[in-house]
Design an enzyme around this catalytic site. Structure first.
Site, short mmCIF file in Angstrom:
data_model
loop_
_atom_site.label_atom_id
_atom_site.label_comp_id
_atom_site.label_asym_id
_atom_site.label_seq_id
_atom_site.Cartn_x
_atom_site.Cartn_y
_atom_site.Cartn_z
N GLY A 1 35.86 51.49 51.75
CA GLY A 1 35.91 52.67 52.60
C GLY A 1 35.51 52.48 54.04
O GLY A 1 35.72 53.38 54.87
N PRO B 1 35.74 46.24 49.79
CA PRO B 1 36.40 46.58 51.06
C PRO B 1 37.87 46.16 51.04
O PRO B 1 38.22 45.11 50.48
CB PRO B 1 35.62 45.74 52.08
N GLY B 2 38.71 46.97 51.63
CA GLY B 2 40.12 46.62 51.76
C GLY B 2 40.48 46.59 53.23
O GLY B 2 40.61 45.54 53.86
N ARG C 1 52.00 55.14 57.97
CA ARG C 1 50.72 55.82 58.19
C ARG C 1 50.79 56.97 59.21
O ARG C 1 50.25 58.03 58.96
CB ARG C 1 49.63 54.82 58.57
N CYS D 1 66.26 59.27 59.93
CA CYS D 1 66.79 60.61 60.18
C CYS D 1 65.86 61.73 59.73
O CYS D 1 66.23 62.55 58.88
CB CYS D 1 68.13 60.74 59.52
N GLU D 2 64.66 61.73 60.23
CA GLU D 2 63.80 62.90 60.07
C GLU D 2 62.74 62.85 61.17
O GLU D 2 62.36 61.77 61.63
CB GLU D 2 63.17 62.98 58.68
N1 LLP Z 1 38.10 50.82 45.99
C1 LLP Z 1 38.84 51.86 45.53
C2 LLP Z 1 38.58 52.34 44.16
C3 LLP Z 1 39.81 52.45 46.33
O1 LLP Z 1 40.52 53.48 45.86
C4 LLP Z 1 40.04 51.97 47.65
C5 LLP Z 1 41.05 52.56 48.50
C6 LLP Z 1 39.25 50.87 48.08
C7 LLP Z 1 38.30 50.34 47.23
C8 LLP Z 1 39.41 50.27 49.42
O2 LLP Z 1 39.12 51.17 50.44
P1 LLP Z 1 39.12 50.66 51.97
O3 LLP Z 1 37.99 49.71 52.13
O4 LLP Z 1 40.43 50.01 52.22
O5 LLP Z 1 38.96 51.91 52.75
N2 LLP Z 1 46.76 54.40 52.35
C9 LLP Z 1 45.59 54.93 53.00
C10 LLP Z 1 44.30 54.39 52.40
C11 LLP Z 1 44.17 54.62 50.91
C12 LLP Z 1 42.90 54.05 50.32
C13 LLP Z 1 42.90 54.14 48.84
N3 LLP Z 1 41.77 53.57 48.18
C14 LLP Z 1 45.68 54.66 54.49
O6 LLP Z 1 46.67 54.08 54.95
O7 LLP Z 1 44.80 55.05 55.24
#
Ligand code: LLP
Length: 416
Positions: free
Chosen positions: A236, A273-274, A311, A342-343
């Site tokens: 997050g 973290p992602g 996004r 086309c939107e």
């Molecule tokens: N763990 C779980 C259980 C999650 O659902 C997520 C993200 C993460 C970790 C990693 O979160 P991060 O560190 O990346 O914030 N598509 C959206 C973001 C969706 C996130 C979903 N879950 C965007 O483009 O902002």
């Protein structure tokens, strides 16, 4: 310092000039910096050392094999949310013991796959899932390692579509039912409930929501004397998409908070973290097709579209837009930057003040390394664009754009 910056007036990713790639690769395309991914990951990995934490990269942010391999070699485990992601982790050589399986809707087949091939833990989100997992494990004659994902009812103060820790969200078990969850689990022979899991949302730009959620969990564990060994605190952590507005906490501030609240409890702490690992390591390069004068605004029609980077259309998100050739003067003009789909939602920016652009100029969307390629589609029969990875002076394709024939030939016309 970012590895994506101007050198001698031209945008570079590490030591590779984007203009030189564009002579060989058709726009639009993504470019990722392996050095930036490495720096980000090592920053996180070093920061969790203070509490002996483990990092499971949430591969939903970007699951290209080349990037997974890079991270795995640096010591990452993976957080997966589907059988497909699980298999991606396996494909880069990651053992099951370094994979955690999250997600609100795991199927029997996914449970079976992970139980047979190895898993560190399932983050379970409902009583139904717990019972199903128990029966799948029983059939296989194994015991499933589990953490229960709790819903702490805390507002992550982020975009509503990526907020996951409020009571109204579909995720986790409400805190008042967690004791019952432990009771039920203790009666299931093929479940080993090891810990608690938490993930309150994504692109979190303040420590406060984290602190609120962590304190709730801490009090719960202490007051109820929960016998757990593991704590998964999710991901997050936000990044700065708009440098003049976003001031997310630093990794070290988050890990200091974790250490302060959970440091002395003897728990194995995991984080997922992602975005933080990959977001600022990627850019999307596009060409200007047309400069078009509207009634009360100027449009730049570019060759990238919402199918390549969804996004802005989906979350009204901001991506910094810069020219590949550094502008020689500082004059800025307001433009709407739009794609060919086309939107009207195919709009990257409205009334954005940018340097002057002309047709064929190259433009970069910054901070496009996370939730970009993985969310791309072939809407309007636009092929997924090529992905390139840079290391120093070297660059290579890490995924090639399919041909239109590849796309068309996937369809099947029934003989009747
Ligand atoms: N763990 C779980 C259980 C999650 O659902 C997520 C993200 C993460 C970790 C990693 O979160 P991060 O560190 O990346 O914030 N598509 C959206 C973001 C969706 C996130 C979903 N879950 C965007 O483009 O902002």
């Amino acid at each position: 310092m970012s590895t994506i910056r101007y050198k001698n007036g031209l945008l570079h990713v590490e030591d590779v000039g984007i203009h030189s790639i564009a002579q060989e690769v058709r726009t639009p395309f993504y470019v990722f910096s392996s050095g930036q991914i490495q720096n980000n990951f090592l920053e996180v990995k070093n920061a969790v050392k203070s509490f002996n934490g483990k990092v499971f990269y949430a591969m939903k942010a970007n699951s290209n094999q080349a990037i997974l391999k890079l991270l795995y070699d640096l010591g990452a485990g993976f957080d997966v949310v589907s059988g497909g992601e699980y298999q991606r982790a396996k494909a880069v050589g990651c053992p099951g013991s370094k994979i955690v399986f999250s997600g609100v809707g795991k199927t029997q087949d996914e449970m079976k796959l992970a139980l047979e091939s190895g898993i560190r833990q399932f983050n379970v989100e409902s009583f139904g899932e717990l019972h199903l997992l128990n029966s799948v494990a029983e059939r296989l004659g194994v015991v499933a390692p589990v953490a229960v994902r709790i819903n702490p009812d805390v507002d992550a103060e982020t975009h509503e579509k990526i907020s996951t820790g409020k009571a109204e969200n579909k995720f986790g078990i409400p805190l008042p039912r967690v004791e019952e969850f432990f009771r039920v689990a203790s009666g299931l022979v093929n479940i080993n409930l090891l810990g608690i899991d938490l993930h309150i949302g994504s692109q979190i730009t303040s420590l406060q929501p984290y602190e609120k959620a962590f304190r709730k969990v801490n009090s719960f564990i202490k007051n109820k004397n929960m016998q757990i060994t593991r704590l998964d605190l999710g991901g997050g952590l936000g990044v700065s998409y708009n440098p003049s507005e976003d001031k997310p906490p630093m990794v070290s501030e988050l890990t200091e908070l974790i250490a302060r609240i959970f440091g002395n409890m003897g728990l194995e702490i995991e984080i997922e973290p992602g975005r933080y690992v990959v977001a600022d390591a990627g850019i999307l390069i596009t060409s200007i097709l047309y400069r078009k004068r509207g009634e009360n605004r100027d449009f730049l029609v570019v060759d990238a579209a919402m199918n390549d980077l969804v996004r802005p259309a989906m979350y009204s998100s901001y991506h910094e837009i810069i020219p590949v050739c550094e502008p020689s003067n500082s004059e800025l003009l307001p433009y709407d930057v739009v794609g060919p789909v086309c939107e009207s939602s195919d709009t990257f920016a409205k009334k954005r003040h940018l340097p002057e652009f002309q047709p064929n100029d190259l433009m970069a969307f910054k901070t496009a390394g996370a939730y970009s390629t993985v969310m791309a589609s072939e809407y309007n029969t636009r092929p997924m664009v090529s992905e390139l990875l840079v290391r120093g002076e070297k660059w290579d394709f890490i995924r090639k754009s399919p041909t239109i024939d590849d796309i068309i030939n996937r369809d099947i016309i029934p003989s009747w």
